[in-house]
Write a protein that holds these residues in place. Structure first.
Motif, PDB file in Angstrom:
ATOM      1  N   HIS A  94      -5.513   2.458  -1.063  1.00 23.78           N
ATOM      2  CA  HIS A  94      -4.641   1.383  -1.546  1.00 23.78           C
ATOM      3  C   HIS A  94      -4.515   0.267  -0.514  1.00 23.78           C
ATOM      4  O   HIS A  94      -4.365  -0.904  -0.865  1.00 23.78           O
ATOM      5  CB  HIS A  94      -3.275   1.953  -1.905  1.00 23.78           C
ATOM      6  CG  HIS A  94      -3.300   2.863  -3.094  1.00 23.78           C
ATOM      7  ND1 HIS A  94      -3.610   2.416  -4.361  1.00 23.78           N
ATOM      8  CD2 HIS A  94      -3.076   4.193  -3.213  1.00 23.78           C
ATOM      9  CE1 HIS A  94      -3.564   3.438  -5.205  1.00 23.78           C
ATOM     10  NE2 HIS A  94      -3.251   4.523  -4.533  1.00 23.78           N
ATOM     11  N   LEU A  95      -4.601   0.626   0.773  1.00 27.72           N
ATOM     12  CA  LEU A  95      -4.575  -0.399   1.816  1.00 27.72           C
ATOM     13  C   LEU A  95      -5.824  -1.268   1.744  1.00 27.72           C
ATOM     14  O   LEU A  95      -5.754  -2.497   1.898  1.00 27.72           O
ATOM     15  CB  LEU A  95      -4.453   0.264   3.188  1.00 27.72           C
ATOM     16  CG  LEU A  95      -4.280  -0.669   4.393  1.00 27.72           C
ATOM     17  CD1 LEU A  95      -3.013  -1.500   4.248  1.00 27.72           C
ATOM     18  CD2 LEU A  95      -4.253   0.132   5.687  1.00 27.72           C
ATOM     19  N   ARG A 140       1.049   9.618  -5.104  1.00 29.80           N
ATOM     20  CA  ARG A 140       1.480  10.960  -4.715  1.00 29.80           C
ATOM     21  C   ARG A 140       2.218  11.658  -5.852  1.00 29.80           C
ATOM     22  O   ARG A 140       2.030  12.856  -6.108  1.00 29.80           O
ATOM     23  CB  ARG A 140       2.398  10.864  -3.489  1.00 29.80           C
ATOM     24  CG  ARG A 140       2.933  12.186  -2.971  1.00 29.80           C
ATOM     25  CD  ARG A 140       1.849  13.001  -2.314  1.00 29.80           C
ATOM     26  NE  ARG A 140       2.369  14.248  -1.774  1.00 29.80           N
ATOM     27  CZ  ARG A 140       1.630  15.171  -1.184  1.00 29.80           C
ATOM     28  NH1 ARG A 140       0.335  14.976  -1.038  1.00 29.80           N
ATOM     29  NH2 ARG A 140       2.165  16.267  -0.731  1.00 29.80           N
ATOM     30  N   SER A 171       0.882   4.191  -2.753  1.00 32.61           N
ATOM     31  CA  SER A 171       0.624   5.555  -2.279  1.00 32.61           C
ATOM     32  C   SER A 171       1.697   6.517  -2.768  1.00 32.61           C
ATOM     33  O   SER A 171       1.402   7.666  -3.125  1.00 32.61           O
ATOM     34  CB  SER A 171       0.567   5.570  -0.747  1.00 32.61           C
ATOM     35  OG  SER A 171      -0.502   4.773  -0.280  1.00 32.61           O
ATOM     36  N   HIS A 224      -5.884  -0.361  -8.455  1.00 31.82           N
ATOM     37  CA  HIS A 224      -4.804   0.536  -8.034  1.00 31.82           C
ATOM     38  C   HIS A 224      -4.530   1.580  -9.118  1.00 31.82           C
ATOM     39  O   HIS A 224      -4.412   2.780  -8.827  1.00 31.82           O
ATOM     40  CB  HIS A 224      -3.526  -0.264  -7.771  1.00 31.82           C
ATOM     41  CG  HIS A 224      -3.495  -0.953  -6.440  1.00 31.82           C
ATOM     42  ND1 HIS A 224      -3.614  -0.272  -5.244  1.00 31.82           N
ATOM     43  CD2 HIS A 224      -3.308  -2.253  -6.106  1.00 31.82           C
ATOM     44  CE1 HIS A 224      -3.529  -1.128  -4.236  1.00 31.82           C
ATOM     45  NE2 HIS A 224      -3.349  -2.333  -4.736  1.00 31.82           N
ATOM     46  N   ALA A 267       0.830  -1.206   0.000  1.00 34.86           N
ATOM     47  CA  ALA A 267       0.000   0.000   0.000  1.00 34.86           C
ATOM     48  C   ALA A 267       0.866   1.258   0.000  1.00 34.86           C
ATOM     49  O   ALA A 267       0.536   2.250  -0.655  1.00 34.86           O
ATOM     50  CB  ALA A 267      -0.931  -0.001   1.214  1.00 34.86           C
ATOM     51  N   GLY A 268       1.997   1.206   0.724  1.00 36.68           N
ATOM     52  CA  GLY A 268       2.898   2.356   0.742  1.00 36.68           C
ATOM     53  C   GLY A 268       3.505   2.640  -0.621  1.00 36.68           C
ATOM     54  O   GLY A 268       3.655   3.801  -1.019  1.00 36.68           O
ATOM     55  N   ALA A 282      -1.877  10.875  -1.822  1.00 37.04           N
ATOM     56  CA  ALA A 282      -1.337   9.548  -1.507  1.00 37.04           C
ATOM     57  C   ALA A 282      -2.409   8.459  -1.555  1.00 37.04           C
ATOM     58  O   ALA A 282      -2.166   7.359  -2.049  1.00 37.04           O
ATOM     59  CB  ALA A 282      -0.678   9.571  -0.128  1.00 37.04           C
ATOM     60  N   ASN A 283      -3.610   8.745  -1.029  1.00 36.38           N
ATOM     61  CA  ASN A 283      -4.691   7.750  -0.993  1.00 36.38           C
ATOM     62  C   ASN A 283      -4.238   6.447  -0.318  1.00 36.38           C
ATOM     63  O   ASN A 283      -4.565   5.350  -0.778  1.00 36.38           O
ATOM     64  CB  ASN A 283      -5.197   7.443  -2.412  1.00 36.38           C
ATOM     65  CG  ASN A 283      -6.078   8.544  -2.970  1.00 36.38           C
ATOM     66  OD1 ASN A 283      -6.762   9.236  -2.225  1.00 36.38           O
ATOM     67  ND2 ASN A 283      -6.047   8.737  -4.272  1.00 36.38           N
ATOM     68  N   PHE A 284      -3.489   6.567   0.774  1.00 35.88           N
ATOM     69  CA  PHE A 284      -2.952   5.366   1.423  1.00 35.88           C
ATOM     70  C   PHE A 284      -4.062   4.442   1.902  1.00 35.88           C
ATOM     71  O   PHE A 284      -3.987   3.217   1.713  1.00 35.88           O
ATOM     72  CB  PHE A 284      -2.064   5.764   2.610  1.00 35.88           C
ATOM     73  CG  PHE A 284      -1.520   4.578   3.363  1.00 35.88           C
ATOM     74  CD1 PHE A 284      -0.446   3.852   2.860  1.00 35.88           C
ATOM     75  CD2 PHE A 284      -2.079   4.188   4.580  1.00 35.88           C
ATOM     76  CE1 PHE A 284       0.053   2.752   3.538  1.00 35.88           C
ATOM     77  CE2 PHE A 284      -1.579   3.094   5.263  1.00 35.88           C
ATOM     78  CZ  PHE A 284      -0.511   2.376   4.742  1.00 35.88           C
TER      79      PHE A 284
END
Length: 324
Positions: free
Chosen positions: A193-194, A182, A178, A243, A174-175, A188-190
């Motif tokens: 995505h997580l 970004r 993100s 994603h 997810a990072g 980022a939308n972390f």
């Protein structure tokens, strides 16, 4: 808010290196000086721009940009160095680390594009409740996988170890997305995505176990690797597609094709290597069917006689026929 100039025929936008608009100016007939010095008509706070970098002239033709012998020069569309150029609608000129973009006010503005991340099933991943539900489902899937795969008594230590590494991989996954998000759109939308990664993780782990159980129940062990590979590629391709939807807007067909190709490379390459290295005999036999209850079968499995016959055929291949 930029005041409207009734004589303006062009709108000048100043962008930073990331594509974000920093300022806007209405342009009417006349000449503007551009640079860092405070006596310029257009002051751009960029250390890579000269105090007096260029002039921009608006007349009856397209706006004319002239470089004044600056240190870092002026570049058209970030590729071609220019000293004197006429700029077309939405054409970009780079000065230092800043970008000038002109918009012809006579041109009509296109209608808004439909944001797929705000409509339909993809938008569900933006909801916090979906994130919590998918994380809980992923944990349940990991516990289920650890329970059904463990031949020893399942302890807290074993369970924590089996859950920790996949969850750490999920956070890294997810990072990574993100960070890409970004760079592409400055968001980022972390959490999004997580949630996508957690959904894929849960479906993969639960789907793998159900596919193996179905192979045991129907006595089709030979087809199990193909079924698992298809499941892994399919689920991963869908996750990659979602994603990509949140990272950048683009043609769905191209995003889908890219997702399928990447998923096939990620899972197909190791599977192909295992297939090329396979052998008729293994010192690590597949014991999983022995650990499942016979009641899980829906068809009759191989009999003891069939197993002994196969063992005898293998012995004959290795040692040859028995002597009298």
């Amino acid at each position: 808010m930029v005041p409207v100039n009734p004589d303006a025929t062009w709108l000048l936008e100043v962008l930073d290196r990331g594509g974000r608009v920093q300022q806007r100016e209405w342009l009417g007939p006349g000449t503007l000086s551009v640079g860092r010095a405070p006596d310029n008509d257009l002051i751009i706070d960029d250390p890579f721009i000269d105090p007096h970098h260029a002039t921009l002239t608006v007349d009856d033709e397209a706006p004319r940009l002239q470089d004044l012998g600056s240190l870092n020069g002026t570049w058209l569309d970030a590729r071609q160095p220019v000293t004197d150029v006429r700029l077309a609608h939405r054409q970009e000129a780079q000065l230092g680390h800043s970008i000038l973009r002109l918009r012809d006010l006579a041109k009509t503005v296109p209608p808004a594009r439909r944001d797929a991340t705000s409509h339909g099933w993809v938008s569900w991943f933006r909801r916090p409740v979906v994130l919590m539900a998918m994380l809980a489902l992923a944990v349940v899937a990991l516990v289920f996988d650890a329970w059904i795969e463990e031949t020893r008594r399942l302890s807290v230590g074993i369970l924590a170890n089996d859950i920790a590494y996949p969850l750490l991989g999920l956070l890294l996954w997810a990072g990574l997305w993100s960070a890409i998000n970004r760079i592409a759109s400055h968001r980022a939308n972390f959490a999004v995505h997580l949630a996508i990664g957690a959904t894929a993780l849960a479906v993969l782990f639960i789907g793998d176990q159900l596919a193996l159980l179905a192979a045991f129940a129907l006595d089709v062990h030979a087809a199990a690797p193909v079924i698992l590979l298809a499941l892994e590629i399919g689920v991963t391709a869908v996750a990659l597609f979602v994603h990509l939807h949140f990272v950048a807007h683009g043609r769905r067909s191209l995003q889908g094709l890219g997702a399928v190709v990447l998923a096939a490379v990620l899972f197909g390459s190791p599977a192909l290597g295992d297939w090329l290295r396979r052998d008729d005999f293994s010192t690590q036999p597949y014991l999983r069917p022995l650990l499942l209850p016979p009641a899980a079968r829906v068809v009759e499995g191989r009999s003891v006689e069939a197993f002994l016959n196969d063992a005898e055929r293998l012995r004959v291949r290795v040692e040859g026929p028995r002597g009298d």
